[in-house]
Design an enzyme around this catalytic site. Sequence first.
Site, mmCIF file in Angstrom:
data_model
loop_
_atom_site.group_PDB
_atom_site.id
_atom_site.type_symbol
_atom_site.label_atom_id
_atom_site.label_comp_id
_atom_site.label_asym_id
_atom_site.label_seq_id
_atom_site.Cartn_x
_atom_site.Cartn_y
_atom_site.Cartn_z
ATOM 1 N N THR A 1 0.835 -1.210 0.000
ATOM 2 C CA THR A 1 0.000 0.000 0.000
ATOM 3 C C THR A 1 0.871 1.261 0.000
ATOM 4 O O THR A 1 0.362 2.349 -0.229
ATOM 5 C CB THR A 1 -0.938 0.052 1.232
ATOM 6 O OG1 THR A 1 -0.153 -0.111 2.411
ATOM 7 C CG2 THR A 1 -1.989 -1.035 1.179
ATOM 8 N N GLY A 2 2.138 1.119 0.255
ATOM 9 C CA GLY A 2 3.053 2.266 0.269
ATOM 10 C C GLY A 2 3.415 2.678 -1.160
ATOM 11 O O GLY A 2 3.017 2.035 -2.133
ATOM 12 N N ASP B 1 8.820 -8.309 2.657
ATOM 13 C CA ASP B 1 7.666 -8.501 3.531
ATOM 14 C C ASP B 1 8.132 -8.902 4.926
ATOM 15 O O ASP B 1 9.005 -9.762 5.063
ATOM 16 C CB ASP B 1 6.797 -9.614 2.914
ATOM 17 C CG ASP B 1 5.401 -9.611 3.472
ATOM 18 O OD1 ASP B 1 5.252 -9.770 4.702
ATOM 19 O OD2 ASP B 1 4.457 -9.425 2.676
ATOM 20 N N PHE C 1 5.296 0.468 11.477
ATOM 21 C CA PHE C 1 4.029 0.982 10.929
ATOM 22 C C PHE C 1 3.367 -0.008 9.971
ATOM 23 O O PHE C 1 2.311 0.316 9.415
ATOM 24 C CB PHE C 1 4.280 2.261 10.107
ATOM 25 C CG PHE C 1 4.845 3.404 10.880
ATOM 26 C CD1 PHE C 1 4.030 4.211 11.656
ATOM 27 C CD2 PHE C 1 6.202 3.701 10.826
ATOM 28 C CE1 PHE C 1 4.549 5.286 12.355
ATOM 29 C CE2 PHE C 1 6.728 4.778 11.526
ATOM 30 C CZ PHE C 1 5.899 5.567 12.295
ATOM 31 N N SER D 1 -3.715 1.600 17.794
ATOM 32 C CA SER D 1 -4.861 2.348 17.273
ATOM 33 C C SER D 1 -5.923 2.568 18.336
ATOM 34 O O SER D 1 -6.086 1.747 19.244
ATOM 35 C CB SER D 1 -5.478 1.546 16.126
ATOM 36 O OG SER D 1 -6.706 2.117 15.755
ATOM 37 N N TYR E 1 -9.614 -5.306 12.734
ATOM 38 C CA TYR E 1 -8.425 -4.449 12.722
ATOM 39 C C TYR E 1 -7.987 -4.099 14.153
ATOM 40 O O TYR E 1 -6.821 -4.279 14.525
ATOM 41 C CB TYR E 1 -8.722 -3.177 11.910
ATOM 42 C CG TYR E 1 -7.706 -2.094 12.100
ATOM 43 C CD1 TYR E 1 -6.392 -2.281 11.698
ATOM 44 C CD2 TYR E 1 -8.064 -0.877 12.695
ATOM 45 C CE1 TYR E 1 -5.447 -1.279 11.890
ATOM 46 C CE2 TYR E 1 -7.128 0.125 12.879
ATOM 47 C CZ TYR E 1 -5.823 -0.081 12.486
ATOM 48 O OH TYR E 1 -4.897 0.904 12.681
ATOM 49 N N LYS F 1 -4.512 -5.163 16.386
ATOM 50 C CA LYS F 1 -3.612 -4.215 17.060
ATOM 51 C C LYS F 1 -3.465 -4.583 18.534
ATOM 52 O O LYS F 1 -2.379 -4.467 19.110
ATOM 53 C CB LYS F 1 -4.135 -2.780 16.905
ATOM 54 C CG LYS F 1 -4.014 -2.241 15.488
ATOM 55 C CD LYS F 1 -2.609 -1.740 15.199
ATOM 56 C CE LYS F 1 -2.412 -1.344 13.759
ATOM 57 N NZ LYS F 1 -1.154 -0.691 13.470
ATOM 58 N N PHE G 1 -5.491 8.246 17.279
ATOM 59 C CA PHE G 1 -6.864 8.569 16.925
ATOM 60 C C PHE G 1 -6.849 8.937 15.425
ATOM 61 O O PHE G 1 -6.210 8.242 14.655
ATOM 62 C CB PHE G 1 -7.435 9.590 17.924
ATOM 63 C CG PHE G 1 -7.755 8.885 19.233
ATOM 64 C CD1 PHE G 1 -6.739 8.337 20.018
ATOM 65 C CD2 PHE G 1 -9.058 8.678 19.632
ATOM 66 C CE1 PHE G 1 -7.021 7.599 21.174
ATOM 67 C CE2 PHE G 1 -9.355 7.961 20.788
ATOM 68 C CZ PHE G 1 -8.336 7.424 21.555
ATOM 69 N N ASN G 2 -7.475 9.997 14.965
ATOM 70 C CA ASN G 2 -7.564 10.208 13.508
ATOM 71 C C ASN G 2 -6.395 11.046 12.994
ATOM 72 O O ASN G 2 -6.335 12.251 13.258
ATOM 73 C CB ASN G 2 -8.894 10.869 13.159
ATOM 74 C CG ASN G 2 -10.049 9.923 13.407
ATOM 75 O OD1 ASN G 2 -10.284 9.506 14.538
ATOM 76 N ND2 ASN G 2 -10.749 9.555 12.360
HETATM 77 N N1 UDP Z 1 -17.072 9.926 7.326
HETATM 78 C C1 UDP Z 1 -18.132 10.487 6.599
HETATM 79 N N2 UDP Z 1 -18.049 10.451 5.235
HETATM 80 C C2 UDP Z 1 -17.002 9.914 4.563
HETATM 81 C C3 UDP Z 1 -15.920 9.360 5.312
HETATM 82 C C4 UDP Z 1 -15.998 9.388 6.685
HETATM 83 O O1 UDP Z 1 -19.100 10.975 7.163
HETATM 84 O O2 UDP Z 1 -17.029 9.914 3.322
HETATM 85 C C5 UDP Z 1 -17.118 9.977 8.792
HETATM 86 C C6 UDP Z 1 -17.009 8.613 9.446
HETATM 87 O O3 UDP Z 1 -18.283 8.034 9.606
HETATM 88 C C7 UDP Z 1 -16.363 8.976 10.783
HETATM 89 C C8 UDP Z 1 -15.498 10.196 10.466
HETATM 90 O O4 UDP Z 1 -16.000 10.710 9.215
HETATM 91 O O5 UDP Z 1 -17.343 9.381 11.717
HETATM 92 C C9 UDP Z 1 -14.038 9.866 10.295
HETATM 93 O O6 UDP Z 1 -13.928 8.753 9.414
HETATM 94 P P1 UDP Z 1 -12.531 8.244 8.873
HETATM 95 O O7 UDP Z 1 -12.803 7.091 7.940
HETATM 96 O O8 UDP Z 1 -11.756 9.397 8.325
HETATM 97 O O9 UDP Z 1 -11.743 7.750 10.160
HETATM 98 P P2 UDP Z 1 -12.140 6.668 11.302
HETATM 99 O O10 UDP Z 1 -12.798 7.462 12.394
HETATM 100 O O11 UDP Z 1 -13.010 5.627 10.695
HETATM 101 O O12 UDP Z 1 -10.814 6.138 11.715
#
Ligand code: UDP
Length: 329
Positions: free
Chosen positions: A35-36, A51, A73, A117, A141, A145, A169-170
């Site tokens: 994926t990189g 791998d 990672f 995560s 997933y 982790k 987090f995000n």
């Molecule tokens: N989300 C959304 N529309 C999209 C993609 C994501 O509303 O097209 C929402 C998703 O439901 C979550 C938030 O955005 O509440 C963050 O989603 P993302 O996939 O970025 O990260 P996650 O929280 O799943 O790790």
Amino acid sequence: MKVMVVGGAGYIGSHCSKILVDRGYDVVIVDNLSTGHRKAIEPRASFYEGDIRDYDFLDKVFKKENVSAVIHFAAKSLVGVSMVEPIDYFDNNVNGTLVLLKAMVANNVKKIVFSSSAAVYGEQKVFPITEEALPNPECTYGETKLQMEKMMKWADIAYGVKYVSLRYFNVAGAFPTGEIGEDHNPETHLIPLILQVPLKKRECISIFGDNYDTPDGTCIRDYIHVVDLIDAHIKALEYLMAGNNSDIFNLGSEEGFSVKEMIVTAEEVVGEKIAKKVVARRAGDPAILIASSKKAKEVLKWKPQYSLKEMIGTAYHFYQLHKDGYQDK
Ligand code: UDP
């Protein structure tokens, strides 16, 4: 000091490799390029394509490079896919980490900073989530982790492998110069998808549900800039090199933003309206995820610097310079 960055061609790993070299570390990148991106590989680092499930490959790299520590990672990270391909996720993430640990122990490399995560927490009732919360993964997933963390714990007890597990987090944003950034195929993350609208690659952003138990009905998440995240990894590395014990830290901003707030902020950053529509909820999405990063701040002396606008702004800058991503696949 020489550090092996496993998964160094990916979004977060490429930022880590670049920033490590900028700060004077020697970097050895290992990546299978599943994926990189070849174009994301830090040119000042050594690169080995292979791998981590291949013991002989890893053993050769460890013997040749004599690294002092590993930052790991290399993992598959799509929640939805993990639910339909659990065996693949266990093989890649858990088995891969098992082989990596085996090769580390055999080569006497006993320090590892590891990307975990927020998915290990699953649905929680108390916010912000602290490291004391009982892990309760609700997807394969997150389960992989958690298994990876547990393997580290027992490897520490048996062989003295010291680890720091960082529960993200995000993660968002890009290196401010726009040289490297986030390029996933398929893209599933909110910020890149929102930005595809002003970049004319998507007609509108879909909001996955507006009937959650939150003030505006859309999901709330805790976003952190990738450069701040890497700063925490390097602080964790230094913490281990200073002889400290293994530990687990959350990395977030302690502030939550709803999907609607993210769209409004993106509109401010790009200076135009972004078309949106509300669609059904996405399976497995908890309403709120907000981290307590108190422990990382206190113990690692970490302090995130980037605002939400800067996360969206640096991501936008990367996409303006790379309209179709890295284009190397
Ligand atoms: N989300 C959304 N529309 C999209 C993609 C994501 O509303 O097209 C929402 C998703 O439901 C979550 C938030 O955005 O509440 C963050 O989603 P993302 O996939 O970025 O990260 P996650 O929280 O799943 O790790």
